[in-house]
Design a protein around this motif. Structure first.
Motif, PDB file in Angstrom:
ATOM      1  N   ASP A  53      -4.528  -8.180  -8.123  1.00  0.00           N
ATOM      2  CA  ASP A  53      -4.860  -6.816  -8.655  1.00  0.00           C
ATOM      3  C   ASP A  53      -5.314  -5.876  -7.659  1.00  0.00           C
ATOM      4  O   ASP A  53      -5.393  -4.856  -7.936  1.00  0.00           O
ATOM      5  N   SER A  56      -1.351  -4.282  -3.542  1.00  0.00           N
ATOM      6  CA  SER A  56      -0.256  -3.449  -3.994  1.00  0.00           C
ATOM      7  C   SER A  56       1.089  -4.177  -3.348  1.00  0.00           C
ATOM      8  O   SER A  56       1.174  -4.617  -2.109  1.00  0.00           O
ATOM      9  N   GLU A  58       3.783  -2.792  -2.981  1.00  0.00           N
ATOM     10  CA  GLU A  58       4.558  -2.192  -2.044  1.00  0.00           C
ATOM     11  C   GLU A  58       3.769  -2.015  -0.623  1.00  0.00           C
ATOM     12  O   GLU A  58       4.606  -2.086   0.548  1.00  0.00           O
ATOM     13  N   ASN A  59       2.463  -1.821  -0.601  1.00  0.00           N
ATOM     14  CA  ASN A  59       1.654  -1.470   0.473  1.00  0.00           C
ATOM     15  C   ASN A  59       1.307  -2.997   1.327  1.00  0.00           C
ATOM     16  O   ASN A  59       1.336  -2.798   2.587  1.00  0.00           O
ATOM     17  N   TYR A  64       1.247 -10.195  -0.505  1.00  0.00           N
ATOM     18  CA  TYR A  64       1.541 -10.609  -1.693  1.00  0.00           C
ATOM     19  C   TYR A  64       2.665 -11.503  -1.980  1.00  0.00           C
ATOM     20  O   TYR A  64       2.596 -12.329  -2.698  1.00  0.00           O
TER      21      TYR A  64
END
Length: 454
Positions: A53, A56, A58-59, A64
Motif C-alpha cells: 500500500d 505504486s 505504476e511508479n 512491486y
C-alpha cells in the motif's frame, strides 16, 4: 515485520528513491531486492496494513513485481485481495521497468498460471497475462517472453478469445537485448498460435503461423519445427486443398528433416490434392496413416480434411451439372447412395450454401431431394471484384515481404540463437523437451472434427 520497523521503512525508502531513475533501478535496486529474503515480500504488518500500500504499481513497478511474484508463488488457489493487486499491477505497470526484470516477470506469470490451475479457473491467469503482455510491449508487434506461456495456457484451457487481439498483431519486433526472448520463444509462440487459429477454424492464419515456425533460421531442425510442419500440411489442405510450399529461405536442415520425419503427411497430402482421386481412396489413404496421426494427436484435424475434400468435390460438380439429386451427389463424391449418406451430404450442402461457397437450392418435391446449382450472382466484372483481387494480391505481397524481413531480422541476431538454439534444444526457462510441454500431445482429438462441424 511491521511498518514501524526500521527495516520496513528502509526498504520502502530504498524502493522509492531508486524508482525515479532507470539506471538506479537496474544497478542498485535490483541487486538490493535480490539480496532480501523471500519472507520480506510476504510480510504483513501487525495492524493488517500491507507494505504494497506504500508503493505504486505504476511508479514502483520493478519492486512491486517482486512482492507480487513471491505472494503468487506462496498462494494456493484464488484470493480476491491478491488478484485485486495483480490487476492493478498488470493494467498500470511501467513496461520499461518490468522489462529489466524479465525473468521475474516470467516467474510471476507462471505463478499466476499455477493459481489458475489450482483454482480450475484458467481465465484467472489468461486475462491478466494478456493485459501484462500489452504493458510489456514497446510496440504492438513485439515478441515478449510471456507470449508462449499465454498461448499455451489459452490452448490448454480452450479459451482463446483474450489472446486473439495479440495473435492478430503479427510479430515484427524481435529484440532479445530488450525483451530477453530467444529462439524457442519464437518457435513456441507461433506453434501454439497456429494451433489456436486452427481451433478457431481460421486455417489461413494457422498456416501462416506454422510456416513462420518451420521457416525460422536454423542450424539444426527443432522438434517444434517438425511438429509445426505436420500441422501446416493439414491446415494447408483444409485452407487450400494442396501441399504447402516451403519458403525458399527455409533452412536446408529443416527441409531435410521434414522429408525424413514427415513422409506420411507428405504422401497423404500428395494423394489428397489429386483431383482424380475419389473420397473413398482418400479415406483409404488416411486409414493407412491413421496410427501415425493418432500418435501425433493430429487425427481429429486430419478427419476434417475428409469433409473439406467432400466440399471440394461438390464444388467440382457445380461446374458440370445444373441439377442433381442428393443421392447422386453422395454417390459422385464417394459416400454411397444410401439414405444416411444422402442426409450427411445434404447437411454439407446446406452449410456450403450458408457460407456462400456454392450457390444452390434444395427442393424436396422429389424423393430424397433435388439440388439445383445456380450461377454466382456476382459476375466478377465490376470494380468491387477488381478491388477484392487487388486486395488479395497486396495481402500476398505483404505476407511474403513480412516473412523475408522476419528471416533477415532473426538471422542478424546471433544472441537470439546462442541462448535459444543449442543443438538438441536443451531445456531452459521452464520448457522441457517433453511432448506435453511443447503441446504436441494436446493435439486435435479434443478439437471439433467434421462431425461437430456439421
Amino acid at each position: 515485520m511491521s511498518p514501524n520497523d526500521h527495516t520496513y521503512d528502509e526498504i520502502i525508502a530504498k524502493i522509492v528513491s531508486c524508482s525515479t531513475d532507470l539506471t538506479a533501478v537496474t544497478k542498485t535496486l535490483g541487486p538490493y531486492l535480490n539480496n532480501l529474503q523471500e519472507n520480506i515480500f510476504l510480510a504483513r504488518a501487525h495492524g493488517q496494513s500491507d507494505p504494497l500500500d506504500a508503493l505504486s504499481p505504476e511508479n514502483h513497478s520493478f519492486a512491486y513485481l517482486y512482492f507480487l511474484l513471491y505472494r503468487c508463488k506462496a498462494s494456493h488457489g484464488f484470493h480476491p485481495a491478491l488478484m485485486e493487486k495483480v490487476w492493478a499491477f498488470v493494467n498500470t505497470c511501467d513496461g520499461e521497468q518490468v522489462r529489466h526484470a524479465s525473468e521475474k516477470a516470467l516467474s510471476f506469470a507462471e505463478a499466476l498460471v499455477k493459481i489458475a490451475t489450482e483454482s480450475q479457473q484458467p481465465i484467472i491467469a489468461i486475462r491478466p497475462l494478456a493485459a501484462f503482455i500489452q504493458r510489456l510491449q514497446a510496440t504492438p508487434g513485439q515478441l515478449t517472453i510471456l507470449h508462449p506461456l499465454l498461448a499455451k495456457t489459452c490452448l490448454l484451457a480452450q479459451a482463446c478469445k483474450d489472446i486473439l487481439p495479440i495473435l492478430d498483431n503479427d510479430i515484427s519486433d524481435v529484440d532479445p537485448k530488450l525483451t530477453h526472448v530467444n529462439y524457442r520463444d519464437f518457435l513456441l509462440y507461433h506453434y501454439y498460435g497456429g494451433m489456436i487459429y486452427a481451433y478457431q477454424k481460421n486455417f489461413e492464419r494457422a498456416v501462416e503461423f506454422f510456416r513462420l515456425a518451420v521457416s525460422a533460421p536454423a542450424e539444426v531442425a527443432s522438434a517444434i519445427q517438425i511438429e509445426a510442419y505436420k500441422k501446416m500440411v493439414l491446415t494447408s489442405l483444409l485452407q487450400n486443398g494442396r501441399l504447402p510450399l516451403l519458403p525458399k529461405y527455409t533452412a536446408s536442415s529443416v527441409q531435410r528433416a521434414v522429408k525424413s520425419h514427415c513422409g506420411p503427411y507428405n504422401d497423404f497430402a500428395t494423394s489428397y490434392e489429386k483431383k482424380t482421386n475419389s473420397a473413398a481412396s482418400i479415406r483409404n489413404d488416411l486409414e493407412k496413416v491413421k496410427g501415425i496421426m493418432v500418435r501425433d494427436r493430429n487425427y481429429g484435424l486430419a478427419k476434417q480434411c475428409l469433409e473439406a475434400f467432400h466440399r471440394r468435390k461438390i464444388q467440382d460438380l457445380t461446374r458440370t451439372y445444373l441439377t442433381l439429386s442428393v443421392q447422386d451427389i453422395a454417390s459422385n463424391i464417394g459416400l454411397g447412395s444410401d439414405s444416411e449418406a444422402a442426409k450427411h451430404v445434404e447437411g454439407i450442402i446446406v452449410k456450403m450454401i450458408e457460407a456462400g461457397t456454392i450457390f444452390a437450392t434444395i427442393s424436396h418435391e422429389h424423393a430424397g431431394g433435388m439440388v439445383s446449382f445456380l450461377d454466382d450472382p456476382n459476375h466478377h466484372d465490376n470494380t468491387i471484384t477488381m478491388d477484392m483481387i487487388n486486395e488479395q494480391i497486396q495481402k500476398a505481397t505483404e505476407i511474403t515481404a513480412k516473412f523475408v524481413k522476419m528471416d533477415q531480422t532473426i538471422s542478424s541476431m546471433p544472441q537470439f540463437f546462442n541462448k535459444g538454439q543449442q543443438g538438441s534444444f536443451m531445456p531452459e526457462r521452464g520448457f522441457s523437451l517433453e511432448d506435453s510441454d511443447y503441446g504436441m500431445q494436446m493435439g486435435y482429438e479434443a478439437y471439433p472434427d467434421e462431425e461437430s462441424y456439421l
